[in-house]
Design an enzyme around this catalytic site. Sequence first.
Site, PDB file in Angstrom:
ATOM      1  N   GLY A   1       4.601  -8.941  -1.085  1.00  0.00           N
ATOM      2  CA  GLY A   1       4.097  -7.986  -0.920  1.00  0.00           C
ATOM      3  C   GLY A   1       2.606  -7.718  -1.737  1.00  0.00           C
ATOM      4  CB  CYS A   2       1.457  -9.146  -4.832  1.00  0.00           C
ATOM      5  SG  CYS A   2       2.610  -7.812  -5.648  1.00  0.00           S
ATOM      6  CB  ALA A   3      -3.476  -9.226  -1.824  1.00  0.00           C
TER       7      ALA A   3
END
Length: 140
Positions: free
Chosen positions: A47-49
């Site tokens: 969920g982290c870019a």
Amino acid sequence: MASIEQIIDDFAYLEEWEDRYRYVIELGKAMPDLSDDKKTAENKVQGCASQVWVVSHGSDDSADPVMTFEGDSDAHIVRGLVAIVLSVYSGKHASEIASTDAIEVFDKIGLVEHLSAQRANGLRSMVKRIRQEAVKMQAA
């Protein structure tokens, strides 16, 4: 690593957002590097870019162990956010971690509103992951 109280005080002292961003980056630079063998898919925060890894440790096999965390990111500002999150949670009992929302701390210092939507989502993913690890430690 700076305590969360120290970080909050430092944020209050810094008036310009440019200075605050620099401070976040400095916090990330001061954090120890995570060894490559810990940068695994299992430790990667979804969920982290940017790429973010968090490793959790429990002090013992008690029902409510004290937990410590290691983390890293391939992006400077995100690495600083990791440092702040770890300062909120590291050294606390699993029960306290499970019931503490670090996003409230970021709101308190006004940081969430200055993050891009992607970074804010990544931050929430990191907090969720750490709190889930704490719940798992309690259940173990």
